[in-house]
Design an enzyme around this catalytic site. Sequence first.
Site, PDB file in Angstrom:
ATOM      1  N   ASP A 189       3.437 -35.512   8.178  1.00  0.00           N
ATOM      2  CA  ASP A 189       2.191 -35.990   7.286  1.00  0.00           C
ATOM      3  C   ASP A 189       1.479 -34.862   7.182  1.00  0.00           C
ATOM      4  O   ASP A 189       1.679 -33.754   7.214  1.00  0.00           O
ATOM      5  CB  ASP A 189       1.702 -37.231   8.480  1.00  0.00           C
ATOM      6  CG  ASP A 189       0.821 -38.144   7.774  1.00  0.00           C
ATOM      7  OD1 ASP A 189       0.378 -37.959   6.450  1.00  0.00           O
ATOM      8  OD2 ASP A 189       0.403 -39.147   8.251  1.00  0.00           O
ATOM      9  N   HIS A 214      -5.968 -39.028  10.890  1.00  0.00           N
ATOM     10  CA  HIS A 214      -6.769 -38.511  10.038  1.00  0.00           C
ATOM     11  C   HIS A 214      -8.204 -37.771  10.523  1.00  0.00           C
ATOM     12  O   HIS A 214      -8.857 -36.897  10.248  1.00  0.00           O
ATOM     13  CB  HIS A 214      -7.198 -39.394   8.836  1.00  0.00           C
ATOM     14  CG  HIS A 214      -6.186 -39.788   7.762  1.00  0.00           C
ATOM     15  ND1 HIS A 214      -5.485 -40.964   8.186  1.00  0.00           N
ATOM     16  CD2 HIS A 214      -5.857 -39.256   6.968  1.00  0.00           C
ATOM     17  CE1 HIS A 214      -4.554 -41.003   7.199  1.00  0.00           C
ATOM     18  NE2 HIS A 214      -4.577 -40.044   6.343  1.00  0.00           N
TER      19      HIS A 214
END
Length: 528
Positions: free
Chosen positions: A263, A189
């Site tokens: 993702d 992230h």
Amino acid sequence: MSKPSLDEMLGQLLVVGFPGKRVPEEMEAFMKEHKIGNIILFARNMGTPEEVQKLTSSLQRIAKKSGQELPLLISVDQENGVVRRLGQGTTLLPGAMALAATNDPENAYHMHQLSGRELVALGINWNLAPVLDVNNNPENPVIGVRSFGEDPHKVALYGKQAMAGLQKAGMVTTLKHFPGHGDTNVDSHLGLPRIDHSLERLKEVELYPFQACIDAGADTIMSAHIYFPALEEKEGVPATLSKKILTDLLRNDMGFEGVVTTDCMEMDAITKTIGTEKGCVEAIKAGVDLVMVSHSIVKQKGALEQLKRAVEDGEIPITRIEEAYRRVLAVKQKYLLNVKEYASVPASVGGQVHQDEAMAVYEKSVTIEQGANLIPLSAKGKRILVIEPPEAIMTRAEDKHYAHAALGLAVQSIVPHSDVKQMPLFTEQLSALSHQYDTIVIGLLSASQQKEQQELLHQLVRFNFDVHVVAMRSPYDYNILPDGVGIYINTYEFSYPALEVAAKALFGKHPLTGTSPVTLIKSERNIK
């Protein structure tokens, strides 16, 4: 079905998200114009079960009005444990490492089937679970207890049971994060992790659970934003954008025929390198079937525009789009044609039967690593203080809505006269507390990665408190325990039922039978 246009096919290759418990007008218009076929929901979209069911029903009506012949795939990250999206009115269920700590794979099947039933009842048909990452790096900041453990064979066994349980409930499942996010100390992230293992090692460890679940009938696989030099020689190209990984390895070598999804393409590993929109183009070229743009409608529209331009310019062959489109439709036809539509939320969702079944598994998961001979703690005539960490999420995969770790409340349910204080606590406060309390129960939240919690723990020992630890997330907190700590318990998550089990255990109300799925070795005794 009629032959789809390019726009219609592209709409089925995008997964989008939005804020709020209702579909924003701009999103509704976007969905209708482009026949967007797939949605991702987060805690920001959740309310009561009735509100969730109303939202998913409205999304399906929008899709139907736009002329889509098949329902939407509506997804969530309902891994349970520390990563979950459903909130009030639903059942708290143990996450992966807690399930593995029970040492009974049937618990993974049963809990995921129960989870799937609640999701399906609320109109959610695609779960972004189970996690098949092998967590063999104690410093991993983003996987940890989301994994079934450090043994690839155990991860494969529990992963297959979890997948089968969800499928039995009628859920589309997702294996993640391919080809493995377990052995990294970088959160994708926030940056681009790199894993340098050889292909031979990857096959023995990281790829082993994925192959086992592919052979058992996997539906979809989520790619990881991680660079693997042994698999992709071009510097800095993550798995999500690598044809060698997603087509040559996953499709051709491992035989996966289902849907490949990314993702989120708004994670920093993509946005701060190639960028979301261009990244979506490269992902489709690499072999991805669904690109996930979870937050920004500007980026969602930009991704769709760049994908269309790439096809029209010949950068992406139309056959690649048709192939991805067929795979998405195939999974919809398999799971969504006979989905029962609920007129209201079934009483079983969040009901006592589900709660009791979950608690029975939580009771088998909590683990004692030290101080069993000190149990039970005496409460009679003792002044007991519970120290909790502040509310916090440890990774962006978690939702701040569910960040409260109520260890104090759990202890007070057993010992009503105990007190609760929240970190931070400073030296002068500890000096005063040393005259007020006999026993300290401290809750740690990934203290192995939090120097402030480590220092507080060492100070409590130096002040000669009778100190006992409940590690409410990372089992690796055991590795940093100083001498002088009495009891050490792992709950693997800060879900209230797990903390309740730990509190009961401390005071002799419940025996602990869990076993750690990861190796724990004290590596640091003192902080100077």
